[in-house]
Design a protein around this motif. Structure first.
Motif, short mmCIF file in Angstrom:
data_model
loop_
_atom_site.label_atom_id
_atom_site.label_comp_id
_atom_site.label_asym_id
_atom_site.label_seq_id
_atom_site.Cartn_x
_atom_site.Cartn_y
_atom_site.Cartn_z
N LEU A 31 -30.78 46.60 -74.85
CA LEU A 31 -30.34 47.62 -73.90
C LEU A 31 -31.48 48.25 -73.13
CD1 LEU A 31 -27.70 49.37 -76.19
CD2 LEU A 31 -27.21 47.91 -74.21
N ASP A 32 -32.57 48.51 -73.81
CA ASP A 32 -33.70 49.21 -73.19
C ASP A 32 -34.96 48.90 -73.99
OD1 ASP A 32 -35.60 51.04 -72.23
OD2 ASP A 32 -34.09 52.58 -71.83
N ALA A 33 -35.72 47.93 -73.54
CA ALA A 33 -36.89 47.47 -74.28
C ALA A 33 -37.92 48.58 -74.45
CB ALA A 33 -37.52 46.27 -73.58
N ARG A 34 -38.08 49.39 -73.43
CA ARG A 34 -39.05 50.49 -73.52
C ARG A 34 -38.65 51.48 -74.61
NH1 ARG A 34 -39.42 55.20 -68.91
NH2 ARG A 34 -40.97 56.52 -69.93
N ALA A 35 -37.35 51.83 -74.67
CA ALA A 35 -36.88 52.75 -75.70
C ALA A 35 -37.06 52.13 -77.08
CB ALA A 35 -35.42 53.10 -75.46
N ALA A 36 -36.81 50.84 -77.19
CA ALA A 36 -36.96 50.16 -78.48
C ALA A 36 -38.39 50.24 -78.98
CB ALA A 36 -36.52 48.71 -78.36
N MET A 37 -39.34 50.06 -78.08
CA MET A 37 -40.75 50.14 -78.47
C MET A 37 -41.11 51.53 -78.96
SD MET A 37 -42.21 47.84 -75.31
CE MET A 37 -43.95 47.92 -75.68
#
Length: 536
Positions: free
Chosen positions: A482-488
């Motif tokens: 959904l949101d790679a930045r948020a996952a990181m």
């Protein structure tokens, strides 16, 4: 049944490998087809073992367009049998996993009266084929009606459209619930257990597999009456273990999706573009409060557990979406991009047109007795599994028992679903609340800017066999997609919680975060990562 008292616990399942002398059925592959086959086999009472080299649904089965559908495009191709079967299976999925499958409205915008009439007639046939499993009747929309439902659509030249109903689901969550269902039926399932070879008797018949536990490094010789190869795009690798002269059975097609925020499509209806500039179908679908746009259909020769989207595929999706949406998406708008490989049954003739490659499943039995199942799609996984187990009974001479998965409720089954953070867990949501009550600290969010709870991570480790940060953020909680930045940003907190549960040290935590960040960067487009400076 041998494992139904074990729960869904990897350490508990491992114990059965040493104390079980002979399995009825060993299944290689923990994607949709393998897991469905495990559910079918275990529910019939066969001693069933499933081995997956990575995590459940690590490959194709977590990278779909999230649709449970008959396939409008297959109807246009005249493949009525496939559409009829898929619509029937779509209805069974809604019946057996209502916590993950829902009815979804789709709208086809039409910019000519000819197209509008053509699609209206076709979708009426789609309705008719669904029969008692209908999700809703299609209808014609005027220009003003369509704009009222999807104000983000480009109005110039718009002649109206067609509204119809299909299904939507969470693919990786369904995979995990299928694994749990198989375990509840007595099956044994292990992730991170790689099959390294096939065992054969003196007559050349396969009677088991050799396997390596990726975590411990321990090797196993596992005997079985029959072995099923359900490894998706990797079926040819297992076939090569049986016979080096084996011809390729599958041709891979890469499908890419980009994920955008809800500002591009505010309503509840999805958009379906049935004929893009190169003949593909494109969807823009609301999913977990984001918009999923895809897919592509690119023939590939090589396979990978972590395929990477091609620049031209990303550009095609964004460009095509921009032709229909008032607000044209750019690379900077992409929150995540992911690619999956479809295991299409290879054609007899040489072709690079994946539209000509069969979406129907193929069941092959080698002279050695190895059974291979390939092709098909998520929607028809249950029927594929039924056919496969029926064949296994025949090949291995097992005592015949009828399939009962048409009525078998999938783990988490719950008809009344809320819209809160835990609704995707179905009936397990109550147990997560019990966990929070017992350990109030787990009720806190992982991050103040995200809705995800610490309890979800702990639940995934204790009850869903999550072993890594990627397992949690990609396939248990879906954040990476959904949101790679948020996952990181969540990776360190997730690593710490997993380490506490599995008794790992700080070095493990740091390695997990580093590995996950490298992976997550592949889910960001090149321009996005460069502009936002999130490469680690």
């Amino acid at each position: 049944m041998i494992g139904n008292n074990t729960g869904f616990n990897r350490a508990g399942f491992l114990q059965y490998l040493d104390k079980t002398e002979l399995w009825d059925i060993i299944i290689i592959g923990g994607g949709a087809t393998g897991l469905g086959t495990a559910v079918d086999a275990a529910s019939r009472g066969y001693k069933t073992l499933l081995l997956e080299q990575a995590d459940f649904a690590k490959g194709t089965s977590s990278r779909s367009t999230k649709l449970v559908h008959g396939g409008v495009r297959y109807l246009a191709q005249g493949n009525i049998g496939l559409v009829y079967e898929a619509l029937h299976e779509r209805g069974l999925l809604l019946q057996n996993a209502p916590h993950l499958v829902k009815k979804q409205s789709f709208i086809i915008p039409c910019y000519s009266w000819v197209d509008k009439m053509k699609y209206f007639i076709g979708l009426k046939m789609y309705d008719w084929l669904a029969g008692k499993f209908s999700f809703g009747r299609s209808k014609s929309l005027s220009r003003d009606e369509l704009i009222g439902i999807i104000p983000e659509i480009k109005a110039e030249g718009l002649q109206g459209g067609i509204a119809y109903w299909d299904g939507q689901f969470d693919d990786a969550r369904l995979a995990i619930n299928l694994a749990q269902t198989a375990a509840e039926q007595g099956g044994i399932l292990l992730n991170y257990m790689q099959v390294t070879g096939l065992l054969k008797a003196k007559d050349g018949k396969i009677n088991g597999v050799t396997a390596l536990d990726i975590e411990s490094g321990k090797h196993f010789n596992l005997r079985s009456k029959v072995v099923i190869n359900a490894t998706g795009v990797f079926v040819d690798q297992i076939l090569q273990m049986d016979s080096a002269a084996q011809k390729p059975l599958v041709r891979s097609s890469q499908g890419v999706h980009v994920v955008l925020d809800r500002s591009f499509l505010h309503g509840d209806s999805a958009i379906m573009i049935p004929a893009t500039t190169d003949g593909r179908v494109l969807f823009a679908v609301p999913w977990h409060n984001h918009i999923l746009v895809g897919t592509t259909d690119t023939p590939l020769e090589n396979h990978s557990l972590e395929p990477i989207a091609l620049d031209k595929e990303i550009a095609f999706i964004l460009q095509t979406a921009g032709q229909y949406l008032i607000k044209a998406p750019t690379r900077d708008d992409v929150l995540s991009v992911f690619a999956g490989l479809r295991p299409l049954a290879a054609p007899d003739k040489d072709t690079n047109a994946t539209k000509e490659i069969s979406r129907s499943h193929k069941l092959i039995v080698n002279a050695s007795g190895l059974i291979t199942i390939t092709g098909g799609k998520w929607t028809t996984y249950r029927k594929m599994a039924e056919d496969t187990v029926d064949k296994a009974i025949q090949v291995a001479g097992l005592t015949s028992k009828p399939c009962n998965t048409m009525q078998l409720k999938i783990h988490g089954h719950l008809k009344t679903i809320g819209d809160d953070q835990l609704s995707v867990y179905g009936s397990d949501a109550d147990f997560i609340q019990v966990l929070i009550k017992a350990e109030p600290e787990l009720g806190r969010k992982l991050d103040d800017e995200q809705p995800y709870l610490r309890a979800e991570v702990v639940w995934a480790v204790r009850n869903e066999m999550a072993r890594t940060v990627e397992d949690v953020l990609a396939r248990r909680m879906r954040i990476l997609f959904l949101d790679a930045r948020a996952a990181m940003s969540l990776a360190p907190a997730v690593a710490k919680l997993i380490a506490t549960e599995l008794n790992y040290n700080l070095a493990w935590e740091e390695a997990q975060v580093n590995n996950f960040n490298k992976l997550a960067n592949q889910y960001l487009t090149a321009e996005f990562t460069e502009n936002k400076k999130y490469i680690c």
